[in-house]
Design a protein around this motif. Structure first.
Motif, PDB file in Angstrom:
ATOM      1  N   ARG A 185       0.741  -1.072  -0.013  1.00 53.06           N
ATOM      2  CA  ARG A 185      -0.002   0.070  -0.046  1.00 53.06           C
ATOM      3  C   ARG A 185       0.994   1.286  -0.007  1.00 53.06           C
ATOM      4  N   THR A 187       4.357   1.431  -0.851  1.00 53.42           N
ATOM      5  CA  THR A 187       5.317   1.619  -1.996  1.00 53.42           C
ATOM      6  C   THR A 187       4.678   1.812  -3.340  1.00 53.42           C
ATOM      7  N   GLU A 188       3.681   1.040  -3.696  1.00 51.68           N
ATOM      8  CA  GLU A 188       3.061   1.125  -5.228  1.00 51.68           C
ATOM      9  C   GLU A 188       2.814   2.645  -5.573  1.00 51.68           C
ATOM     10  N   PRO A 189       2.498   3.519  -4.737  1.00 51.95           N
ATOM     11  CA  PRO A 189       2.140   4.901  -5.132  1.00 51.95           C
ATOM     12  C   PRO A 189       3.614   5.693  -5.292  1.00 51.95           C
ATOM     13  N   LEU A 190       4.668   4.823  -4.955  1.00 53.26           N
ATOM     14  CA  LEU A 190       6.045   5.573  -5.040  1.00 53.26           C
ATOM     15  C   LEU A 190       6.624   4.945  -6.033  1.00 53.26           C
ATOM     16  N   ALA A 191       6.259   3.990  -6.707  1.00 53.43           N
ATOM     17  CA  ALA A 191       6.976   2.814  -7.640  1.00 53.43           C
ATOM     18  C   ALA A 191       8.398   2.503  -7.012  1.00 53.43           C
ATOM     19  N   ARG A 282       4.949  13.424   3.834  1.00 58.55           N
ATOM     20  CA  ARG A 282       4.415  12.586   3.067  1.00 58.55           C
ATOM     21  C   ARG A 282       4.112  11.237   3.503  1.00 58.55           C
TER      22      ARG A 282
END
Length: 377
Positions: A185, A187-191, A282
């Motif tokens: 949850r 890391t995916e938005p951060l790639a 963030r």
């Protein structure tokens, strides 16, 4: 054999590329990657060498590798986010969210103490097997049932491998999610390519860990060891593969969730994650980040065999292991020299991963890279 190196390096940071190349030519590197971001911009993103001991598989930009204790700061981050959102308090008892943890007199041990290695459970007392290691619930239950090795809060002892199950189970009890799912949850938005519990597709991208010396340790029964070494050996080898001995590079190890020890990722993934950590609001509030990265516990540690200082999951920069030149830098090393760190003052986030494991945190390889970064700033 020439070492293949590829990727991007801003000309201003040519010294980092030189240091990276020197690690292969002069310091025994086999395969590795380094990424440096400055205020969100990737100024260094290099990969080099080989993903296997036979040197037949190139290290690629998406190659994953086990980064060992680098993951301690990451599982701590998941818990700290729950503090930030008010789900738990740092000084709440662990047992307030995990009632079984109160067993054996641990009812007053706090989440803060768990995060800074003062919770009293650096090893599990019950004899366990590697089949137990693959079972999250079995490991959490055995840890909860362990009588404390010291009065929680009275001192620190490095929780070499239990740290991940201790902090990870706090996260699971609050969110209902295992650490690997919770991490996705985040890391995916951060790639950010950083994981526990790899899928078969992710395992296909893995580099093999190569221990130096390459001969395996063989079977070690910590229950036969007496005296001062008994506790550290239990922490390392109960279950037998808790430190990856005999199981590293296997599908079972890579698919399991052992957050203090078997995180896998890329250098870019670590740099992106630390870049987000140092960006105010963030991932964490500035106040909580400041609290998490200040010294919470310091003094001698019988497991590490030296005086050490711990924050809340993060290790603050120190004279012995400096993370650059600024006093607010923080991060975590892993066995062999893998490293993720952030420097809020310089806006630097740094990731370094490798597969040739020398059994120490700081190495000439990561030291040379860090020094080159700060010489270029």
């Amino acid at each position: 054999m020439d070492t293949p190196i590829s990727g991007h390096c801003d000309p201003r940071y040519a010294s980092v590329r030189d240091a990276f190349e020197g690690n292969f030519l002069e310091r025994g590197e086999v395969g590795a990657a380094v990424c440096v971001m400055v205020r969100g911009e990737a100024v260094v993103d290099l990969v080099g060498g080989w993903a296997d001991e036979a040197r037949t598989q190139l290290w690629r930009r998406d190659t994953l590798v086990n980064f060992y204790s680098v993951g301690k700061a990451i599982v701590a981050l998941l818990a700290l986010q729950l503090v930030d959102d008010g789900s738990v308090g740092l000084d709440d008892p662990i047992a307030s969210v995990w009632p079984e943890f109160a067993a054996g007199g641990k009812q007053r041990a706090t989440i803060r103490e768990a995060l800074c290695h003062r919770a009293g459970v650096p090893a599990i007392r019950e004899r366990l097997t590697d089949d137990d290691l693959w079972d999250w619930q079995r490991m959490a239950d055995a840890l909860a049932a362990t009588d404390p090795w010291f009065e929680p809060g009275s001192r620190h002892i490095y929780h070499t491998n239990t740290y991940g199950h201790l902090v990870g189970e706090i996260v699971r009890r609050v969110t209902g999610e295992l650490p690997g799912a919770r991490l996705r949850r985040l890391t995916e938005p951060l790639a950010a390519d950083v994981h526990w519990g790899l899928t078969s597709d992710q395992q296909a991208r893995c580099a093999d860990v190569i221990w130096a010396p390459s001969a395996p340790l063989g079977a070690i029964d910590p229950f036969t060891i007496e005296g001062d070494a008994h506790l550290p050996m239990l922490g390392y080898f109960n279950p037998p593969g808790y430190s990856s001995n005999g199981v590293v590079n296997t599908a079972e190890w890579r698919a399991a969730q052992v957050p203090s020890t078997n995180g896998h990722g890329t250098a870019v993934g670590l740099a992106r994650l630390y870049g987000a950590i140092i960006e105010p609001h963030r991932l964490l509030s500035p106040a909580l980040l400041a609290e998490a990265t200040r010294v919470q516990s310091e003094g001698p540690c019988p497991v590490l065999g030296e005086d050490v200082a711990f924050g809340l999951g993060f290790v603050p920069t120190s004279g012995r292991r400096p993370l650059g030149t600024n006093s607010r830098s923080f991060g975590h090393f892993g066995t062999g020299g893998a490293l993720g760190f952030g420097d809020p003052d310089a806006g630097v986030s740094f990731g370094y991963v490798m597969n040739h494991v020398i059994p120490r945190w700081q190495s000439t390889r990561n030291r040379t890279l860090i020094d080159a970064v700060y010489a270029a700033l």
